[in-house]
Scaffold this motif. Structure first.
Motif, PDB file in Angstrom:
ATOM      1  N   LYS A 129       0.661  -1.071  -0.156  1.00  0.00           N
ATOM      2  CA  LYS A 129       0.055   0.234  -0.093  1.00  0.00           C
ATOM      3  C   LYS A 129       0.862   1.280   0.006  1.00  0.00           C
ATOM      4  N   ASP A 148      -7.290  -2.414   4.989  1.00  0.00           N
ATOM      5  CA  ASP A 148      -6.834  -0.731   4.927  1.00  0.00           C
ATOM      6  C   ASP A 148      -6.670  -0.353   3.414  1.00  0.00           C
ATOM      7  N   ARG A 149      -6.678   0.830   3.079  1.00  0.00           N
ATOM      8  CA  ARG A 149      -6.346   1.099   1.542  1.00  0.00           C
ATOM      9  C   ARG A 149      -5.263   1.792   1.599  1.00  0.00           C
ATOM     10  N   ALA A 159     -10.459   0.920   4.463  1.00  0.00           N
ATOM     11  CA  ALA A 159     -11.407   0.830   3.262  1.00  0.00           C
ATOM     12  C   ALA A 159     -12.683   1.164   3.325  1.00  0.00           C
ATOM     13  N   SER A 175     -19.594  -2.914  -1.749  1.00  0.00           N
ATOM     14  CA  SER A 175     -18.408  -2.163  -1.273  1.00  0.00           C
ATOM     15  C   SER A 175     -18.149  -2.562   0.161  1.00  0.00           C
ATOM     16  N   ALA A 211     -14.724  -4.132   1.793  1.00  0.00           N
ATOM     17  CA  ALA A 211     -13.886  -3.461   2.855  1.00  0.00           C
ATOM     18  C   ALA A 211     -13.726  -4.260   4.167  1.00  0.00           C
ATOM     19  N   GLU A 252      -3.713   6.279  -4.084  1.00  0.00           N
ATOM     20  CA  GLU A 252      -3.588   5.706  -5.371  1.00  0.00           C
ATOM     21  C   GLU A 252      -3.533   6.423  -6.522  1.00  0.00           C
TER      22      GLU A 252
END
Lengths: 323, 209, 284, 446, 193
Positions: free
Chosen positions: A6, C113-114, C135, C207, C211, D346
Motif C-alpha cells: 500500500k 486498509d486502503r 477501506a 463495497s 472493505a 492511489e
C-alpha cells in the motif's frame, strides 16, 4: 500499474532531514571529544576512569528507568554523563561520580518526564547535588593539578586550588597556560582550546546558537574588565582571565547551550546568555564561592519559561503593535 | 459495634486515607523546616498533635456557643492559646528542642492542618469523634514528619537520634561520608518530593483511594 | 493588673477589627448565591465537562440560574441528582443509567486498509486524508479519540485496534460519543438485553463486503428471520429495536457476515475483545 | 543581471535531486484515451457545468478547447476540454486534494479537433489592458506554480493600489521538480511575451525574472533574451528553499516586505510563475486555453523520469505508464513537490492545472519513524522563513490552546514545511499547525 | 541605608522565605499552577505581608512590651493578620471578581500562610527597628513572590510534560523547588546582615 504494497499518505513535507535526536547527541559527543582527550592527557588515567564511570552510570540508570535494552538509546544520557564528568575534579572518588551521575539522570531529568521535558540542565543538577553533599571532594583545595602528558600518573595525590579561589596566586599562571589548560581545575574545564574546538564544530553543524555562548562570554569579559580589579596585569587581561579561568568556557559552550533547558526564541537566547554571564560574575566578584557558572545557569534555566514567553519574535512582515 | 466502626474509620482516615501531609499536602512548612533530625521531627509532630487534640476537643465542646460568622477568629484564638501554652511548656522542659524548632513552634498556630480540622470536623461533629479525629490526624502528621526526618537524618547525617552527641547513634562506621544534600533546605524539598512518589506508588499498589 | 491589661488589650483589638471588617463588608459587598456553593459541594468535582460547562462550579452556577437541569451532571448518579434537585426544591426526572457502546466490529483482522497513514494519531485528522485509511469510510480508525476523551479511563484501545468500553468504569457521560468523528459510539440503556447490529456503514453491500468481512451488507436476511419484527432498515443499515427484541437469536443465525451479536457478548472490559474477535471470525 | 540584494531569514537546503531530469528536454505525451476534468482546479468558486454539456450528459461530443464549466464569480476560472471526444461520465471523482470532486470524464476520439472559438486575440500593441485580462480569464489561466490562484484576478488590482513591478517566479525551489527549469530553457520567448502582456495589463514599470542560481543555463538564456529590453531584468537568486515563496521572492528581488496578512499588491508587486507567463502568451498569440501543462515525473520510484507536457485531466496512472511505470519499491506517490505536494493513496487521480510534478518516493526516501518529544533545539525557529515559532504553535495546537496558537501568529504560516523537514524529533509540526489554523479560522468565522 | 539594602537582598535571594526558610509552602504549591493567579497571589501577599509587619511591630512595641504582655504575641498577631486578610478578601471580591475566582480558596488561606505570621514574629525576634521591620516585610514578600512566579513559569511548562504518574502534581513541584533552592545557594554569603 501494479503496486504490491500500500502507499503511504501523510501531510507534507514528504522528505525529512537525516538529522535525528540521536545524531544531534552524537555530534555533541564528538564536540566533547577534544575536551575529554585533553582531560586524559592532562590528568591521567583517573580522568578516563571517571568519565567512563559517569557515562556508564548515566546510561544504565536511564535504561533501567525507561526499561529499555538499548542503553545508548538517543544518546542524551551519555552526553549528560560525560558533561558531568568533565566538570568534576579528576581526583574525585568513584562513588561520588556514581551518585552524581545517577542524581543527574533521575532528579535532573527523568522526574520531569525525560528528554525534552526537564527544566534544569541535568549535568549541572548532578554537580550541584555533589557540591552540597560532599563539598570537600568538590571544591577548595581538591581541584586537581594537572601533570601534562603523564598518563598513568595518580592525580589523587596532588591537588591544588582552582585559580579562581585565590586570584593572587593566579598571577603565576600565564594566559597561554590557561588557554591550553595546564592549570588546576575540573578535568574538562581547564583547556579553553579544546572546548573552543568543540564549540566551533557545534556551530558548524548548526546545533548551537552563537547568541548564548556569545552573550555569556561577552558579559563575563566586559564585567571582568570593568569590575575585575585589574589584578592580572591590566584590566583587559583581567577580562580575559575571567574568560579562560574556571568553568566559563565549558559552561558557555556546552552547558548554557543545552537545548531543552534554554529559551527557543532568538531574543530569549541572547538574554539567557547575558543573564548567565551576569550572575556568574556577581557570584565570582561579590559572593563567597570561587565559581558561579553552575548556579548561574541553573537560575537562568528556572527563568527560561518566563523569558520564552516575553520574547516571542514578530512574524516576517509583522506590524509593530504588540499583541 | 456500629459506633466503634465510625471511630475506626475516623482513625484510619486521619492516618492513611487522608494523611494530612502525604495526601492532602497541608501543613507543609514544618514538615520541611524541622525534619533535618528525627528527634526534631518527632517533637514537632507531638507538639502539633497536642495542639490539634486540645483545639479539636475545645472547639467541638464550644461549637454550639460560637456564632458562625465569627467562628474562624474564635478558632484561631483557641488554637493560639494552646500554641502559647505549648511554647511555654517546651521552653521550660525541653529547651534544646525548643531552640531547634525555633519559630516553627509559634507557627503551629497557622498550620492549616489544625485550622482545617477545626473547620471541617470539630465544629460539626460530637466531642468524642473530634477527639479521635484529632488523635488520628495528629498521628498521621507525626508519622509523615517522622518518616521524612528519618530519611533525612540517616542519609544526611549518617546518624539516628541526633543531633545531641550523647544520644546520637552512628549508623555506618567512620568511613561513611553523609550526603550533605539532605541536611540542606533543598534536600528537604527533594526528599519530600521523592517520598511522595514512593507513597503514591504504595497507595496505588494497595489500591487505597 | 496583668490580666486586666490583657483583657482590655484583646477586647479593644477585637472591637477595632470588628468595626473595620463590618465596614469593609458593607462597602465591598458582593452577592453570592449560597445555593451555588451547596450545589458545588454535592457535585463529584471531576470537572469532566460532560454537562457542557467548563467545570463543576460553572455547572452549579448554571443550575442555580435555571439554565440546566439537576440530572445534567451525569457522573453524579441518581442520589446526588436528587440531592441537587432538593436544593432548588425540584423533582428529578428519572434518567435511566446508560452505557457507551461501539457500533463497529471491523477490527484490523477483518476490515481492510486502503493505504498507510503517517501522521498525527487522531481520528478526526486522519479521517480527512482521503476519507481515512480504512477501506470502509464508516469504520473505526482506532486512533483513540474516544480513549482520550474519557475522563474515567473507561474506554481503552483493544488489541485489535478497536476501543473497548469498560462497563464497570463507564458512567454514560457521553463524552466519547461526541469525540468520535465517525459517530460510531452510542449510549444505550444499561442492560444485557437485546441484540445489536454492530456496524455503521451506509455503503452498498458490495463495497461493504469488499472493505470488511463483518459489515452489514443490507441483505435484509435478519428482517426476514426476526419473529418479533424488531428489525428495520435505516437506509442501507439494519437496526434492531431494543424494546421489541426478545433475544431469540434468529437474526444472529441468519446474518451472513456475522454483524449481529447479543449485547451480552459485547466485550465488557479490556482483554475480552480477543475472544470476541475470534468468535466473530468463526461466525462470519 | 541583478543579484539578490538581501537574503530572507531561515530556509533550508534539502537535497535537490534535480539532476535526474534537469537535462531532459520536455517530451509531449501522446493524447490519452481518457481524461477526467474536475470542476475545481483553482482557488475560489468551483465551476458549474455549462448548460449544453449538462443537457447532453453522457454521450455528448466535445471539441478540444471547448469550455466545459465556468462560474460567474470573479475569483474563479473556467475549465476547458483538453481533448476532443465523447463525454462518458459526469460525477464525483478522486481529486489530488484527497476529496471526491465533481468531474467530467471524456473518452478521446484521438482526432484532437479544436473548437471553432480558438483564435488568436491579436497582437499586444492593439490589445487594451481589459482585453488582456479578458483573454486570460476566458483561457482559464491560474497560477501554475501550485497555488492555482486565478491569474486574471492578480492582473486586476484595485485602483488605489497601483502595481509597479511584475515578478516572474522561476525560482523552482522545490526539490526534484525541473518543469519550470525546462520551460525557461525551451519556452523563454513565451515567458518574455507573457511578462510583457502582464506589464501592459497592470501598467507596471518594471519586470523582474527571478531564477535560483542553481540553474545557470536558464539564467543565461533569460539574460540574453532580455538584453534589449529596457525595463525587464533577470535576477539571480541564492539557492535556498523556499526561495520561490511569494513573500520571500519579493523581499529578495525588490527588498520590499509584504506586511503580514496582506497580499503582494500591498507593496505594488504582482508575481506569476513562469508557466503562467507561457500560458498567457499562448492564450494571446494562439487563443489557446489552458488545457495542457509541463510537469516533472521523477523520484526513485519512476522507471524513466521525464519532463512531460500533458493534457490536463490525464490520469497520473497514464502519465506514469508513459514514463515506464512505477517500481515496486514505491512507497509514496506525491502530486507536486516533496515539500508542499499532496501524497496520494492511489495513482488514479487526474493531472490538474496546479500539478507541477508527479513524484514517486521509495522506502529509501520515506521517513516513517515515530516522533519523539520536542528537545527544544529551536531549529524550526531558525529555519522558519516567516520567523514564527513552529514548535510552540504545534504544542499549543496539540493541547487545544488555539488562542495561544493565534497569538504566536499561526495564521501567518504558509506551510512551506521547513520546520517539519529540519525537526530532529520528527514531529509533524506542519500538520499540527494546519490543525491549529483550521480551528482558528473556524472560531473567527463564528 | 546600606543595612536596609542588605536586608532586601538577603531576604529576596539568600534567605528566601520559600526556598530557604520553608515559610508559605502551602500557597506556594497551591497557586503556582498558573502565571496569572501566581501574580495575583503575589500582589496580595506583598500587600498583606508588608502591612502585617507594620501593624504587628507597632502593636508589639507600643502595646505589648510596655504592659508586659509579650505572652499575648501569638494571639494578637494572628488576630491582626486574620483581619487584614479578610479585608483584602472583601476588597478583591468587589474590585476584581476574576482575580478573586482565580485565587479561589487560597485567599482565606493567606490567614494560615505561615509566611505572614513568620514575618511578623521574625521582625520582633531579630529586633529590627521600625523601618527595618517594614523593609524586611517587603523584602520577604518579594522573595516569596519571586519564588512563586518562577515556579508558575516552570509549572506552565511542566503542564506539557509527560511526568511519571506517581510524581505528578506536588511531588514534581517539590523536587523542582529543591533544585531551585540549590540554584539560589549561589547567592550564599553574598550579603550578610
Amino acid at each position: 500499474m501494479i503496486i504490491n504494497g500500500k502507499l503511504v499518505v501523510s501531510s507534507s513535507p514528504h522528505i525529512r532531514s537525516v538529522e535525528s535526536v540521536q545524531s544531534v547527541m552524537t555530534d555533541v559527543l564528538i564536540a566533547l571529544f577534544p575536551a575529554a582527550l585533553m582531560a586524559v592527557l592532562l590528568f591521567g588515567y583517573r580522568a578516563l576512569i571517571t568519565m567512563i564511570i559517569a557515562v556508564l552510570t548515566a546510561m544504565l540508570v536511564e535504561a533501567v528507568w525507561l526499561r529499555k535494552r538499548d542503553i545508548f538509546n538517543d544518546g542524551s544520557a551519555a552526553v549528560t554523563g560525560l558533561l558531568l564528568a568533565l566538570i568534576l575534579p579528576a581526583a574525585v572518588p568513584w562513588w561520588v561520580v556514581v551518585v552524581g551521575s545517577a542524581s543527574a539522570i533521575i532528579i535532573g531529568k527523568q522526574v520531569f518526564g525525560g528528554i525534552g521535558y526537564n527544566i534544569f540542565n541535568p549535568a549541572l543538577v548532578g554537580r550541584v547535588i555533589l557540591v552540597v553533599s560532599w563539598g570537600g571532594h568538590m571544591a577548595g583545595d581538591i581541584w586537581s593539578t594537572p601533570h601534562p602528558f603523564a598518563f598513568g600518573f595518580d592525580v589523587s595525590t596532588v591537588t591544588g586550588a582552582t585559580v579562581l579561589a585565590s586570584p593572587e596566586k593566579a598571577v603565576t599562571f600565564s594566559l597561554p597556560e590557561m588557554f591550553i589548560g595546564t592549570i588546576a581545575g575540573s578535568m574538562g574545564e581547564t583547556s579553553a582550546l579544546a572546548l573552543l574546538i568543540g564549540g566551533i564544530w557545534l556551530v558548524y553543524k548548526g546545533h548551537i546558537d552563537y547568541r548564548i555562548p556569545g552573550g555569556f562570554m561577552a558579559t563575563v569579559f566586559v564585567l571582568g574588565v570593568v569590575f575585575g580589579g585589574g589584578f592580572y596585569g591590566n584590566h583587559l587581561m583581567t577580562g580575559l582571565f575571567h574568560l579562560v579561568a574556571g568553568g566559563v568556557m565549558i559552561a558557555a559552550i556546552f552547558m548554557a547551550t543545552d537545548f531543552v533547558t534554554t529559551p527557543v526564541t532568538p531574543g530569549g537566547r541572547l538574554i539567557f546568555g547575558i543573564g548567565c554571564g551576569l550572575i556568574t560574575m556577581l557570584i565570582r566578584l561579590w559572593g563567597t564561592l570561587p565559581e558561579g557558572v553552575t548556579f548561574a545557569i541553573l537560575l537562568m534555566n528556572a527563568l527560561t519559561p518566563i523569558i520564552d514567553n516575553f520574547t516571542i519574535p514578530r512574524q516576517f512582515g509583522g506590524v509593530n503593535n504588540s499583541a | 459495634m456500629k459506633a466503634g466502626n465510625v471511630y475506626l474509620q475516623d482513625l484510619s482516615r486521619g492516618i492513611i486515607n487522608e494523611n494530612p501531609v502525604f495526601r492532602l499536602l497541608l501543613g507543609m512548612c514544618p514538615v520541611l523546616g524541622v525534619t533535618a533530625f528525627f528527634i526534631n521531627g518527632l517533637g514537632m509532630g507531638i507538639a502539633a498533635t497536642a495542639v490539634l487534640i486540645a483545639s479539636n476537643v475545645v472547639i467541638s465542646a464550644l461549637k454550639n456557643y460560637i456564632p458562625s460568622q465569627v467562628r474562624i477568629p474564635c478558632f484561631i484564638v483557641v488554637i493560639a492559646t494552646f500554641v502559647t501554652i505549648i511554647e511555654m511548656v517546651l521552653q521550660a522542659f525541653q529547651p534544646d528542642l525548643y531552640e531547634a524548632l525555633g519559630v516553627f513552634v509559634p507557627l503551629i498556630v497557622v498550620n492549616c492542618v489544625i485550622l482545617g480540622r477545626a473547620e471541617a470536623f470539630a465544629s460539626k461533629k460530637p466531642l468524642l469523634r473530634s477527639l479521635v479525629d484529632g488523635i488520628a490526624v495528629g498521628i498521621g502528621f507525626t508519622l509523615a514528619l517522622g518518616i521524612l526526618a528519618l530519611v533525612r537524618e540517616v542519609f544526611g547525617q549518617g546518624t539516628i537520634l541526633g543531633p545531641d552527641p550523647d544520644s546520637a547513634i552512628q549508623l555506618f562506621g567512620a568511613g561513611f561520608e553523609p550526603m550533605g544534600l539532605f541536611g540542606q533546605p533543598a534536600g528537604a524539598f527533594i526528599a519530600l518530593g521523592l517520598l511522595l512518589g514512593v507513597v503514591n506508588i504504595i497507595f496505588k499498589k494497595f489500591n487505597i483511594k | 493588673m496583668q490580666i486586666i491589661y490583657a483583657i482590655i488589650a484583646l477586647g479593644l483589638l477585637g472591637l477595632l477589627f470588628g468595626l473595620l471588617l463590618s465596614m469593609a463588608a458593607r462597602i465591598f459587598a458582593v452577592k453570592v448565591d449560597p445555593r451555588v456553593d451547596r450545589v458545588k459541594e454535592l457535585l463529584p468535582g471531576a470537572n469532566c465537562g460532560a454537562c457542557g460547562y467548563a467545570g463543576c462550579v460553572n455547572f452549579a452556577e448554571a443550575y442555580v440560574e435555571g439554565r440546566t437541569s439537576a440530572n445534567g451532571c451525569i457522573p453524579a448518579g441518581k442520589e446526588t441528582s436528587k440531592a441537587i434537585a432538593a436544593i432548588l426544591g425540584q423533582e428529578v426526572t428519572e434518567s435511566e443509567p446508560v452505557i457507551a457502546t461501539v457500533f463497529c466490529i471491523g477490527d484490523n483482522t477483518k476490515a481492510a486498509d486502503r493505504f498507510i497513514y503517517d501522521g498525527i494519531e487522531d481520528c478526526a485528522v486522519a479521517g480527512r486524508f482521503n476519507d481515512g485509511f480504512k477501506a470502509c469510510r464508516y469504520g473505526c480508525l482506532g486512533l483513540g479519540n474516544c480513549v482520550r476523551a474519557c475522563p474515567f479511563d473507561a474506554v481503552k484501545m483493544g488489541s485489535h485496534g478497536l476501543p473497548v468500553v469498560d462497563q464497570e468504569a463507564c458512567t454514560g457521560c457521553g463524552l466519547c460519543v461526541n469525540a468520535c468523528p465517525r459517530n460510531l459510539i452510542k449510549t444505550l440503556p444499561r442492560s444485557d438485553q437485546g441484540h445489536l447490529v454492530l456496524c455503521s456503514s451506509q455503503d452498498r453491500g458490495k463495497s461493504v463486503s469488499r472493505a470488511c468481512s463483518v459489515g452489514c451488507i443490507a441483505c435484509k436476511a435478519c428482517i426476514k428471520a426476526c419473529p418479533q419484527e424488531a428489525i428495520e432498515m435505516d437506509d442501507k443499515l439494519a437496526v434492531i429495536d431494543l424494546d421489541k427484541c426478545d433475544d431469540c437469536g434468529e437474526c444472529v443465525a441468519a446474518c451472513p457476515p456475522g454483524t449481529i451479536h447479543p449485547r451480552s457478548a459485547v466485550p465488557k472490559k479490556l482483554g475480552e475483545e480477543k475472544e470476541f474477535a475470534e468468535n466473530a471470525a468463526s461466525a462470519g | 543581471m541583478l543579484m539578490a540584494k538581501v537574503f530572507f531569514k531561515g530556509g533550508i537546503h534539502p537535497e535537490y535531486q534535480k539532476d535526474n531530469t534537469s537535462t531532459l528536454a520536455i517530451v509531449k505525451m501522446p493524447l490519452p484515451q481518457k481524461v477526467v476534468v474536475p470542476m475545481q482546479q483553482h482557488i475560489g468558486a468551483p465551476c458549474e457545468l455549462l448548460a449544453e454539456v449538462e443537457k447532453i450528459e453522457k454521450g455528448v461530443e466535445v471539441k478540444t478547447g471547448q469550455k466545459l464549466g465556468d462560474n460567474k464569480g470573479f475569483v474563479s476560472a473556467p475549465v476547458h476540454s483538453p481533448v476532443s471526444g465523447k463525454v462518458v461520465d459526469v460525477g464525483l471523482y478522486s481529486h489530488p486534494l484527497g476529496l471526491k470532486i465533481n468531474a467530467v470524464t471524456i473518452e478521446s476520439d484521438g482526432r484532437d479537433e479544436w473548437d471553432d472559438s480558438i483564435k488568436p486575440a491579436g497582437d499586444l500593441q492593439s490589445l487594451s489592458a481589459d482585453d488582456i485580462r479578458k483573454t486570460v480569464r476566458e483561457a482559464g489561466i491560474v497560477g501554475l506554480g501550485g497555488a492555482t490562484f486565478p491569474a486574471h484576478v492578480k492582473l486586476s488590482p484595485p485602483e488605489e493600489k497601483p502595481i509597479d513591478v511584475v515578478i516572474i517566479n522561476g525560482a523552482e525551489c522545490e526539490p526534484y521538480l525541473t518543469a519550470d527549469h525546462r520551460v525557461m530553457l525551451e519556452k523563454s520567448e513565451d515567458i518574455l511575451f507573457g511578462l510583457k502582456a502582464m506589464i501592459k495589463a497592470l501598467g507596471a514599470v518594471e519586470g523582474i525574472i527571478g531564477v535560483e542560481n542553481n540553474k545557470p543555463d536558464a539564467l543565461q538564456i533569460m539574460e540574453r533574451l532580455v538584453a534589449e529590453e529596457e525595463n525587464i531584468r533577470v535576477c539571480s537568486l541564492p539557492t535556498k528553499y523556499p526561495q520561490g515563496a511569494e513573500k520571500m521572492l519579493i523581499y529578495v528581488t525588490t527588498g520590499r516586505t509584504v506586511p503580514a496578512g496582506s497580499l503582494p499588491l500591498e507593496v505594488g508587486v504582482v508575481n506569476h510563475n513562469v508557466g503562467t507567463a507561457v500560458a498567457i502568451s499562448e492564450a494571446i498569440r494562439e487563443g489557446k486555453p489552458l488545457i495542457e501543462r509541463v510537469l516533472t515525473v521523477t523520484g526513485a520510484g519512476v522507471n524513466e523520469p521525464a519532463n512531460v507536457q500533458v493534457r490536463l485531466g490525464t490520469l497520473a496512472t497514464d502519465v506514469l505508464d508513459f514514463c515506464g511505470g512505477l517500481k515496486e519499491s514505491t512507497l509514496k506517490l506525491i502530486i507536486g513537490g516533496p515539500m508542499m505536494g499532496l501524497s496520494q493513496p492511489e495513482p488514479d487521480v487526474p493531472v490538474i492545472k496546479g500539478t507541477s510534478g508527479i513524484l514517486a518516493l521509495t522506502d529509501e526516501d520515506v521517513y516513517l519513524a515515530e516522533s519523539s518529544p520536542c528537545i527544544r533545539c529551536a531549529k524550526c525557529v531558525s529555519v522558519c522563513p516567516m520567523q514564527l515559532m513552529p514548535t510552540s504553535i504545534a504544542q499549543a495546537a496539540e493541547h487545544g490552546d488555539y488562542k495561544r496558537a493565534e497569538k504566536l501568529y499561526a495564521m501567518d504560516c504558509f506551510e512551506c514545511g521547513c520546520c517539519s523537514y529540519i525537526c530532529p524529533s520528527k514531529i509533524p509540526l506542519v500538520q499540527w499547525i494546519r490543525i491549529g489554523k483550521a480551528e482558528i479560522m473556524k472560531r473567527n468565522n463564528k | 541605608m546600606e543595612r536596609l539594602l542588605t536586608i532586601i537582598f538577603v531576604y529576596i535571594l539568600v534567605e528566601n522565605f520559600v526556598l530557604h526558610r520553608f515559610f508559605g509552602i502551602c500557597p506556594f504549591l497551591g497557586v503556582s499552577r498558573k502565571m496569572e493567579t501566581a501574580i495575583g497571589m503575589s500582589m496580595a501577599v506583598v500587600f498583606v505581608m508588608t502591612m502585617a509587619t507594620l501593624v504587628t511591630w507597632l502593636l508589639y512595641s507600643f502595646v505589648l512590651v510596655p504592659y508586659n504582655l509579650e505572652y499575648l504575641q501569638i494571639v494578637t498577631f494572628i488576630l491582626v493578620i486574620a483581619s487584614l486578610v479578610q479585608l483584602v478578601e472583601t476588597t478583591l471580591r468587589k474590585i476584581s471578581p476574576t482575580l478573586y475566582q482565580g485565587l479561589g480558596i487560597f485567599l482565606p488561606l493567606i490567614t494560615t500562610n505561615c509566611a505572614i505570621m513568620a514575618v511578623a514574629l521574625l521582625a520582633v525576634r531579630e529586633e529590627f527597628t521600625f523601618v527595618e521591620a517594614v523593609v524586611f516585610g517587603l523584602a520577604a514578600s518579594i522573595g516569596f513572590s519571586l519564588a512563586l512566579v518562577i515556579m508558575a513559569g516552570i509549572r506552565e511548562r511542566l503542564e506539557l510534560a509527560e511526568i511519571p504518574d506517581v510524581l505528578q502534581g506536588p511531588a514534581v513541584t517539590l523536587i523542582t523547588a529543591g533544585i531551585l533552592s540549590l540554584a539560589f545557594l549561589g547567592f550564599g554569603g553574598m550579603f550578610t546582615l
